[in-house]
Motif scaffolding. Sequence first.
Motif, PDB file in Angstrom:
ATOM      1  N   UNK A 242       0.813  -1.218   0.000  1.00  0.00           N
ATOM      2  CA  UNK A 242       0.000   0.000   0.000  1.00  0.00           C
ATOM      3  C   UNK A 242       0.848   1.270   0.000  1.00  0.00           C
ATOM      4  N   UNK A 243       2.194   1.095   0.037  1.00  0.00           N
ATOM      5  CA  UNK A 243       3.117   2.247   0.106  1.00  0.00           C
ATOM      6  C   UNK A 243       2.740   3.155   1.282  1.00  0.00           C
ATOM      7  N   UNK A 244       2.511   2.530   2.422  1.00  0.00           N
ATOM      8  CA  UNK A 244       2.068   3.265   3.599  1.00  0.00           C
ATOM      9  C   UNK A 244       2.971   2.932   4.786  1.00  0.00           C
ATOM     10  N   UNK A 245       3.401   3.973   5.496  1.00  0.00           N
ATOM     11  CA  UNK A 245       4.214   3.767   6.699  1.00  0.00           C
ATOM     12  C   UNK A 245       3.316   3.356   7.852  1.00  0.00           C
ATOM     13  N   UNK A 246       3.700   2.273   8.533  1.00  0.00           N
ATOM     14  CA  UNK A 246       2.891   1.749   9.628  1.00  0.00           C
ATOM     15  C   UNK A 246       3.301   2.371  10.957  1.00  0.00           C
ATOM     16  N   UNK A 247       4.595   2.419  11.229  1.00  0.00           N
ATOM     17  CA  UNK A 247       5.070   2.992  12.486  1.00  0.00           C
ATOM     18  C   UNK A 247       6.540   3.347  12.375  1.00  0.00           C
ATOM     19  N   UNK A 248       6.996   4.165  13.314  1.00  0.00           N
ATOM     20  CA  UNK A 248       8.399   4.532  13.442  1.00  0.00           C
ATOM     21  C   UNK A 248       8.871   4.164  14.841  1.00  0.00           C
ATOM     22  N   UNK A 249       9.968   3.425  14.908  1.00  0.00           N
ATOM     23  CA  UNK A 249      10.491   2.939  16.190  1.00  0.00           C
ATOM     24  C   UNK A 249      11.851   3.572  16.464  1.00  0.00           C
ATOM     25  N   UNK A 250      12.031   3.993  17.705  1.00  0.00           N
ATOM     26  CA  UNK A 250      13.273   4.632  18.118  1.00  0.00           C
ATOM     27  C   UNK A 250      14.029   3.720  19.073  1.00  0.00           C
ATOM     28  N   UNK A 251      15.109   4.232  19.643  1.00  0.00           N
ATOM     29  CA  UNK A 251      15.909   3.461  20.592  1.00  0.00           C
ATOM     30  C   UNK A 251      17.400   3.569  20.336  1.00  0.00           C
ATOM     31  N   UNK A 252      17.808   3.732  19.064  1.00  0.00           N
ATOM     32  CA  UNK A 252      19.229   3.890  18.746  1.00  0.00           C
ATOM     33  C   UNK A 252      19.597   5.367  18.734  1.00  0.00           C
ATOM     34  N   UNK A 253      20.840   5.637  19.094  1.00  0.00           N
ATOM     35  CA  UNK A 253      21.332   7.013  19.090  1.00  0.00           C
ATOM     36  C   UNK A 253      22.024   7.380  17.783  1.00  0.00           C
ATOM     37  N   UNK A 254      22.489   6.354  17.036  1.00  0.00           N
ATOM     38  CA  UNK A 254      23.213   6.581  15.783  1.00  0.00           C
ATOM     39  C   UNK A 254      22.601   5.721  14.686  1.00  0.00           C
ATOM     40  N   UNK A 255      23.161   5.787  13.507  1.00  0.00           N
ATOM     41  CA  UNK A 255      22.563   5.159  12.333  1.00  0.00           C
ATOM     42  C   UNK A 255      22.351   3.660  12.518  1.00  0.00           C
ATOM     43  N   UNK A 256      21.339   3.154  11.851  1.00  0.00           N
ATOM     44  CA  UNK A 256      20.989   1.735  11.902  1.00  0.00           C
ATOM     45  C   UNK A 256      21.458   1.106  10.593  1.00  0.00           C
ATOM     46  N   UNK A 257      22.572   0.372  10.637  1.00  0.00           N
ATOM     47  CA  UNK A 257      23.175  -0.177   9.421  1.00  0.00           C
ATOM     48  C   UNK A 257      22.835  -1.617   9.129  1.00  0.00           C
ATOM     49  N   UNK A 258      22.166  -2.316  10.068  1.00  0.00           N
ATOM     50  CA  UNK A 258      21.875  -3.742   9.865  1.00  0.00           C
ATOM     51  C   UNK A 258      20.496  -4.070  10.411  1.00  0.00           C
ATOM     52  N   UNK A 259      19.742  -4.886   9.662  1.00  0.00           N
ATOM     53  CA  UNK A 259      18.405  -5.326  10.048  1.00  0.00           C
ATOM     54  C   UNK A 259      18.267  -6.823   9.768  1.00  0.00           C
ATOM     55  N   UNK A 260      17.520  -7.511  10.634  1.00  0.00           N
ATOM     56  CA  UNK A 260      17.276  -8.943  10.429  1.00  0.00           C
ATOM     57  C   UNK A 260      15.947  -9.317  11.063  1.00  0.00           C
TER      58      UNK A 260
END
Length: 477
Positions: A242-260
């Motif tokens: 749907x090209x729609x953002x569901x949510x935004x999650x925080x917690x890191x202070x610097x860039x997020x370079x890896x996801x799994x």
Amino acid sequence: MENSSSSPDLNPTLNPKTPSRINQLIPGFNSYHPSPSRTIYSDRFIPSRSSSNFALFDLPLPPHSSSSEDSSNAYTSLLRSALFGSDCGSVVPPVTPEKSSGLNSRNLQICRPNCNIFRYKSETRQSLQSLSPFGFDDQLPGFSPSPVKATRKVPRSPFKVLDAPALQDDFYLNLVDWSPNNVLAVGLGSCVYLWHASSSKVVKLCDLGIDDSVSSVGWAQRGTHLAVGTSNGKVQLWDAARCKRIRTMEGHRLRVGALAWSSSVLSSGSRDKSILQRDIRAQDDYVSKLSGHKSEVCGLKWSYDNRELASGGNDNRLFVWNNHSTQPVLKYCEHTAAVKAIAWSPHLHGLLASGGGTADRCIRFWNTTTNTHLSCMDTGSQVCNLVWSKNVNELVSTHGYSQNQIIVWRYPTMSKIATLTGHTYRVLYLAISPDGQTIVTGAGDETLRFWNVFPSPKSKNTETEIGASSLGRTHIR
């Protein structure tokens, strides 16, 4: 070889009345009378059976036969045994009118007509099919005839090239991922683009604005959810359908370079040295924090059974975590450079591969079940990515300094199946198609290249489902 014989046997076909030309060619021919005790040398091997000691070969003489006939039979049997093998039996002498009547009375075993000369034999089951040019006798135990497999040829050129402007040349980012629904997600600058492989349709998913940029993308294992890590330390969750953002999650202070992803759990690794475990069903931004790395986390991969999480960092460390730990349960410190390349084997439980950066250049294999280091392969270049084929026991690695190559390996021998070149910058990004046949590679030369490197699954001979697979170059945006 020495042979003893009397003079009448030397040239039985010579006639004493032969014209004198022979006498002229050989002086003293008429007056030559060889001594019976003198050794005669010939250019042919004529065995002297009468002087042969067959007792050395433990060959008993058949009863009721003359010594010359016995030695002839023994020699023939020995010769046939050496050429055809001892299981071919005794040889049947030529049938002559004189002996044909007595042939049936002899207890002779006729050799099988399909005995092969120089036939290989082995008590162990080895890959002799690829070594022997003769094939195998059906009667041999332990072997089944099968055709020799031809070496699989991997095309040395990509079948498709996409221009990807603003694709960053940053070793610590992960900007390309391929979904189970055959959609490629690419982070270009502050935007995320979706390339539908079946139709070659390009869709712009999002734009983070001038104050932010994409640092990682990761598809959920099921559905159409895409996680987007940003340079501001946030993780956005999008519904790509749907090209729609569901949510935004925080917690890191610097860039997020890896996801799994692991089912509904999303792991994110950051430059702030931490790993956050996020359950997207919960309201909290994260449910636990994993601490252990001393530098940026640049590699994250869940095992296929979703029980173990492997993480690599710029501290040259490779850690393994379980679902309940906040500290690593396994620590591997053999790499001498950043560990970004991580891959779990889909074929063997607990088999983990990891690759080191420029100062290391090695691919190492680990058994996390027994906590052992299995092997190490020096590739000669910075190892940027690893991915295992789900169809065959092979894996592919992409490299940076200094050769910028792509290598297809056969495991566990780690023999090279193919080395692919074409990128002019480090091959920092890698993803594999859902059918397991095609890989896409990305580099700082701002191109995405598609390669056919793995065969189709053995259970079904399917064609790759990538649209517009003909040679050509197009734009992703």
